[in-house]
Design an enzyme around this catalytic site. Structure first.
Site, PDB file in Angstrom:
ATOM      1  N   TYR A  66       0.850  -1.192   0.000  1.00 12.98           N
ATOM      2  CA  TYR A  66       0.000   0.000   0.000  1.00 12.98           C
ATOM      3  C   TYR A  66       0.889   1.246   0.000  1.00 12.98           C
ATOM      4  O   TYR A  66       1.332   1.722   1.035  1.00 12.98           O
ATOM      5  CB  TYR A  66      -0.920   0.018   1.215  1.00 12.98           C
ATOM      6  CG  TYR A  66      -1.949  -1.085   1.259  1.00 12.98           C
ATOM      7  CD1 TYR A  66      -2.190  -1.909   0.153  1.00 12.98           C
ATOM      8  CD2 TYR A  66      -2.689  -1.315   2.405  1.00 12.98           C
ATOM      9  CE1 TYR A  66      -3.137  -2.916   0.208  1.00 12.98           C
ATOM     10  CE2 TYR A  66      -3.644  -2.312   2.467  1.00 12.98           C
ATOM     11  CZ  TYR A  66      -3.856  -3.122   1.368  1.00 12.98           C
ATOM     12  OH  TYR A  66      -4.800  -4.130   1.421  1.00 12.98           O
ATOM     13  N   PHE A 213     -12.905  -4.842   0.318  1.00 13.24           N
ATOM     14  CA  PHE A 213     -13.927  -4.113  -0.434  1.00 13.24           C
ATOM     15  C   PHE A 213     -15.300  -4.372   0.181  1.00 13.24           C
ATOM     16  O   PHE A 213     -16.268  -4.710  -0.509  1.00 13.24           O
ATOM     17  CB  PHE A 213     -13.915  -4.536  -1.899  1.00 13.24           C
ATOM     18  CG  PHE A 213     -14.255  -3.414  -2.874  1.00 13.24           C
ATOM     19  CD1 PHE A 213     -14.503  -2.133  -2.426  1.00 13.24           C
ATOM     20  CD2 PHE A 213     -14.335  -3.652  -4.237  1.00 13.24           C
ATOM     21  CE1 PHE A 213     -14.816  -1.111  -3.308  1.00 13.24           C
ATOM     22  CE2 PHE A 213     -14.640  -2.638  -5.140  1.00 13.24           C
ATOM     23  CZ  PHE A 213     -14.881  -1.366  -4.661  1.00 13.24           C
ATOM     24  N   PRO A 214     -15.425  -4.206   1.508  1.00 14.19           N
ATOM     25  CA  PRO A 214     -16.687  -4.550   2.175  1.00 14.19           C
ATOM     26  C   PRO A 214     -17.827  -3.588   1.883  1.00 14.19           C
ATOM     27  O   PRO A 214     -18.980  -3.905   2.176  1.00 14.19           O
ATOM     28  CB  PRO A 214     -16.314  -4.497   3.661  1.00 14.19           C
ATOM     29  CG  PRO A 214     -15.211  -3.492   3.722  1.00 14.19           C
ATOM     30  CD  PRO A 214     -14.410  -3.716   2.464  1.00 14.19           C
ATOM     31  N   LEU A 215     -17.524  -2.424   1.284  1.00 11.78           N
ATOM     32  CA  LEU A 215     -18.562  -1.419   1.045  1.00 11.78           C
ATOM     33  C   LEU A 215     -18.802  -1.171  -0.438  1.00 11.78           C
ATOM     34  O   LEU A 215     -19.080  -0.046  -0.854  1.00 11.78           O
ATOM     35  CB  LEU A 215     -18.190  -0.103   1.745  1.00 11.78           C
ATOM     36  CG  LEU A 215     -18.167  -0.166   3.267  1.00 11.78           C
ATOM     37  CD1 LEU A 215     -17.743   1.167   3.856  1.00 11.78           C
ATOM     38  CD2 LEU A 215     -19.542  -0.570   3.809  1.00 11.78           C
ATOM     39  N   GLY A 218     -22.211   0.466  -4.648  1.00 11.52           N
ATOM     40  CA  GLY A 218     -22.607   1.378  -5.716  1.00 11.52           C
ATOM     41  C   GLY A 218     -23.805   0.936  -6.530  1.00 11.52           C
ATOM     42  O   GLY A 218     -24.699   1.733  -6.834  1.00 11.52           O
TER      43      GLY A 218
END
Length: 289
Positions: A66, A213-215, A218
């Site tokens: 990261y 990517f728990p959210l 979209g």
């Protein structure tokens, strides 16, 4: 008003000393565009981490790739002033190289994995890793060699627990021949739960499951969408409902939503106070089918 505290989501026990609140924080967004380079405001990035600890988050997920390294630096800075530092735990990932924004290249050569664990400990200012994931299985090297090197580091006391990221059930079973696997981190959320079998297998093996990517909500939001309708019903945000779904899906799931916004961080932590009814959980579970 219910207290804003990640502890309200309950706890997960890796071992007698390694017990975390189930709602954690991921550092991936504390970098430049494409998860590359420094964050535009390093002091703010550290402040977000510090605020997370104030909200009861004691489980942070990061990776050497990261930035690379930048997120780890901000995480280390943000934890310096944290109360109860000895009760704050980090999951780390090694095995991905970076050649530019948005470029991820797996590299599982054992000496490289060892190097990255050693450098990560120096960067984070720790004398051992609580949990280290093989970020991706590199098909150029046998799983036995990649997991085997992490097992050697574990035997040396440099790693407490070993995990795998973005793997199938068969790959987990293969890795279990060479080390005890205590966690899995795969893409998983209310709109994409193709890895239900991995969640269920992890639960059967007493492994934590960290959904990255728990959210990804979209495609599920909008005036007439079930996710938005349920959010309105509970008087909370869509993100909180998505996290509440993960927390209810299985007691071994540890959501690690990331953000560079303190406002969004606080909204995410508020999900610990949301308890979905069985009917609403089932309705959301059918959205991705």
């Amino acid at each position: 008003m219910t207290e804003l505290n990640a502890a309200n989501a309950g706890t997960y026990k890796f071992d007698d000393q390694f017990i975390v609140n189930r709602l954690g924080y991921g550092t991936m967004q504390l970098t430049g565009k494409g998860t590359w380079g420094p964050y535009s405001d390093p002091a703010h990035a550290a402040d977000v981490v510090t605020r997370a600890t104030e909200l009861g988050i004691n489980f942070f997920d990061t990776a050497d790739s990261y930035g690379p390294w930048f997120a780890d630096r901000y995480l280390a800075d943000g934890l310096k002033g944290a109360a109860n530092r000895d009760h704050i735990f980090i999951s780390d990932k090694v095995g991905q190289t970076r050649q530019g924004p948005g470029i991820w290249t797996p590299h599982g050569e054992p000496n490289y994995l060892r190097q990255q664990v050693e450098v990560s400990m120096m960067t984070l200012g720790i004398d051992h890793e609580d949990l280290v994931f093989l970020h991706r299985i590199d098909t150029h090297f046998p799983i036995a060699e990649q997991v085997g090197e992490l097992k050697k580091l574990q035997d040396e006391g440099k790693i407490k627990h070993i995990g795998l990221s973005q793997v199938t059930v068969d790959q987990i079973k293969e890795a279990q021949k060479y080390a005890q696997i205590d966690a899995v981190e795969n893409l998983y959320n209310v709109g994409n739960h193709k890895d239900d079998d991995v969640v269920d297998y992890a639960e059967s093996q007493n492994m934590a499951f960290l959904p990255w990517f728990p959210l990804d909500t979209g495609k599920l939001v909008g005036n007439d969408s079930p996710l938005s309708s349920i959010a309105k019903k509970y008087g909370v945000s869509e993100a909180q409902i998505a996290l509440a779904w993960l927390l209810k899906r299985s007691t071994n799931i540890l959501p690690i939503p990331g953000t560079s916004s303190i406002e969004h961080l606080e909204d995410n932590v508020a999900a610990a106070n949301v308890t979905l009814s069985d009917a609403d959980f089932e309705q959301l579970s059918n959205l991705a089918k």
